[in-house]
Design a protein around this motif. Structure first.
Motif, PDB file in Angstrom:
ATOM      1  N   ASP A   1      -0.003   8.529  -8.621  1.00  0.00           N
ATOM      2  CA  ASP A   1       0.000   9.383  -7.441  1.00  0.00           C
ATOM      3  C   ASP A   1      -1.402   9.420  -6.834  1.00  0.00           C
ATOM      4  O   ASP A   1      -2.330   8.729  -7.293  1.00  0.00           O
ATOM      5  N   ALA A   2      -1.589  10.230  -5.794  1.00  0.00           N
ATOM      6  CA  ALA A   2      -2.868  10.272  -5.084  1.00  0.00           C
ATOM      7  C   ALA A   2      -4.012  10.768  -5.962  1.00  0.00           C
ATOM      8  O   ALA A   2      -5.186  10.479  -5.695  1.00  0.00           O
TER       9      ALA A   2
ATOM     10  N   SER B   1       0.847  -1.200   0.000  1.00  0.00           N
ATOM     11  CA  SER B   1       0.000   0.000   0.000  1.00  0.00           C
ATOM     12  C   SER B   1       0.876   1.241   0.000  1.00  0.00           C
ATOM     13  O   SER B   1       1.961   1.257   0.601  1.00  0.00           O
ATOM     14  N   ASN B   2       0.416   2.268  -0.713  1.00  0.00           N
ATOM     15  CA  ASN B   2       1.164   3.529  -0.825  1.00  0.00           C
ATOM     16  C   ASN B   2       2.610   3.277  -1.256  1.00  0.00           C
ATOM     17  O   ASN B   2       3.563   3.782  -0.654  1.00  0.00           O
TER      18      ASN B   2
ATOM     19  N   SER C   1       4.355   4.349  -3.630  1.00  0.00           N
ATOM     20  CA  SER C   1       5.159   5.481  -4.088  1.00  0.00           C
ATOM     21  C   SER C   1       5.726   6.305  -2.937  1.00  0.00           C
ATOM     22  O   SER C   1       6.638   7.107  -3.151  1.00  0.00           O
ATOM     23  N   ASP C   2       5.221   6.112  -1.723  1.00  0.00           N
ATOM     24  CA  ASP C   2       5.704   6.919  -0.596  1.00  0.00           C
ATOM     25  C   ASP C   2       7.194   6.745  -0.370  1.00  0.00           C
ATOM     26  O   ASP C   2       7.918   7.703  -0.077  1.00  0.00           O
TER      27      ASP C   2
END
Length: 405
Positions: free
Chosen positions: A309-310, A271-272, A274-275
């Protein structure tokens, strides 16, 4: 294979740079639509359709092929002619060199003769070899390059700025500490290639000898150089940046490269994802970020191409022009196949200002020794140059390690 990807693969062979660019943009739109459908299936059913997964893999291959074809076309378009006379070079020098390569003649040569019987390549050809290496060797294209006349290049580096202090108008000015310096050394190592040609080929009046040598030598030199600049151990070759000692970014010190852990062993977080890539970008100081590039291999690029992205925008974007580079999160992306695949504890992604972070040292001159005896009926051309390389600024390059911590 479905009809869409089949037609794209056929088009990838086109040599027109603008047509290739248009095809790449179209392929990426198809890739995005397919991946969006895959993500919807995962959200709806918990798994993606196998046919969609297969199509996405084929589109990834098509994008890689078209990107490579576009880069080759750009190189061909930028290739300079070799038949012009370079300022300061005797008019007859290229003719004499051509005669030496074709027939072994060395009459009336007053420049460029090595003691071992070799012959220094005329500057037109030498420049062409260097230019082609910069174009096809991805690390050379983004690294700092210095030409030297000796066998070893040394430079002093200040690892911290000079000591300073605040004082009042009438206060005494105590002596400040001297800034610490370290010396970096870059020995040049011999890189060689030995193309072969028949006498009949060399005697063909239509053959541009300088161009032929540049093309033959370039392919051999570029592959060996790139491997050494990435993973070389410094023994009879340059020291690659991945051969440096690596530490977690929180423990970084001069002489080591810092890394950010992905948070999952051999993978990006589920999850996430790209963070962690954002963390890697901002592990680099602002002064380095403005000229930074991503470096990774084709397989890793294929995995990152699926990330958004988001706001749902894809983080990977094709080049904005036919001569440009693909970008990831707003920074140029450089494809180097010697970077490791995503795997447990692998350092598969590098991000940094390679112009300041990695230095390539070229000793001036490329030499050729003509050998018509060892492999008859072929004539061998033992071509050598001396190259060194190593990290120049250990704070300018950061790595992503695919590990839990």
């Amino acid at each position: 294979m479905d009809q869409t990807t089949s037609s794209l693969e056929i088009k990838a062979g086109s040599g027109d740079i603008n047509a290739l660019y248009a095809e790449l943009a179209g392929a990426f739109e198809e890739f995005k639509a397919t991946n969006d459908q895959r993500l919807k299936d995962i959200e709806k059913r918990g798994a993606a359709d196998g046919l969609l997964e297969g199509k996405l893999d084929r589109l990834n291959q098509v994008l890689d092929g078209q990107k490579s074809a576009l880069e080759r076309a750009a190189i061909d378009r930028a290739r300079p002619a070799l038949d012009g006379v370079v300022s300061g070079q005797p008019d007859g020098y290229k003719d004499a060199f051509s005669a030496y390569v074709k027939r072994g003649e060395e009459k009336a040569l007053s420049v460029g003769v090595n003691a071992d019987g070799g012959y220094v390549v005329p500057s037109e050809t030498e420049t062409e070899i260097t230019r082609l290496l910069a174009a096809v060797s991805p690390i050379r294209a983004i690294a700092g390059v210095r030409q030297v006349s000796g066998s070893v290049y040394k430079r002093a580096v200040s690892v911290s700025g000079p000591a300073v202090g605040w004082v009042g108008e009438t206060d005494a000015r105590p002596i400040t500490d001297s800034q610490p310096l370290v010396e970096l050394s870059y020995p040049t190592m011999e890189l060689y290639a030995m193309p072969a040609a028949t006498s009949a080929f060399l005697e063909d009046a239509a053959v541009d000898v300088g161009q032929w040598i540049a093309d033959e030598v370039n392919a051999a030199f570029a592959a060996q150089e790139t491997t050494a600049f990435v993973t070389g151990n410094g023994v009879k070759k340059p020291t690659g940046f991945l051969a440096s000692t690596t530490v977690a970014e929180s423990s970084w010190a001069w002489g080591k490269l810092g890394y950010i852990a992905s948070g999952a062993d051999g993978a990006l977080p589920t999850s996430n994802a790209s963070d962690v890539l954002v963390d890697l970008v901002y592990a680099l100081k602002a002064g380095y970020r403005q000229n930074a590039s991503w470096v990774m291999n084709r397989q890793t690029q294929g995995a990152l191409r699926k990330l958004k992205d988001a706001d749902g925008n894809y983080l990977w974007q094709p080049a904005a022009s036919a001569e440009g580079k693909a970008r990831f999160m707003g920074f140029d992306l450089v494809e180097a196949e010697d970077m490791p695949n995503i795997d447990s504890d692998a350092l598969s992604i590098a991000f940094g200002d390679f112009k300041r972070g990695y230095l390539i040292v070229d000793r001036q001159g490329v030499s050729i020794l003509r050998d018509p005896f060892s492999a008859k009926p072929y004539v061998l051309f033992y071509t050598t140059k001396r190259v060194g390389g190593g990290v120049a600024d250990f704070d300018a390059i950061k790595l992503l390690k695919f590990a839990a911590s």
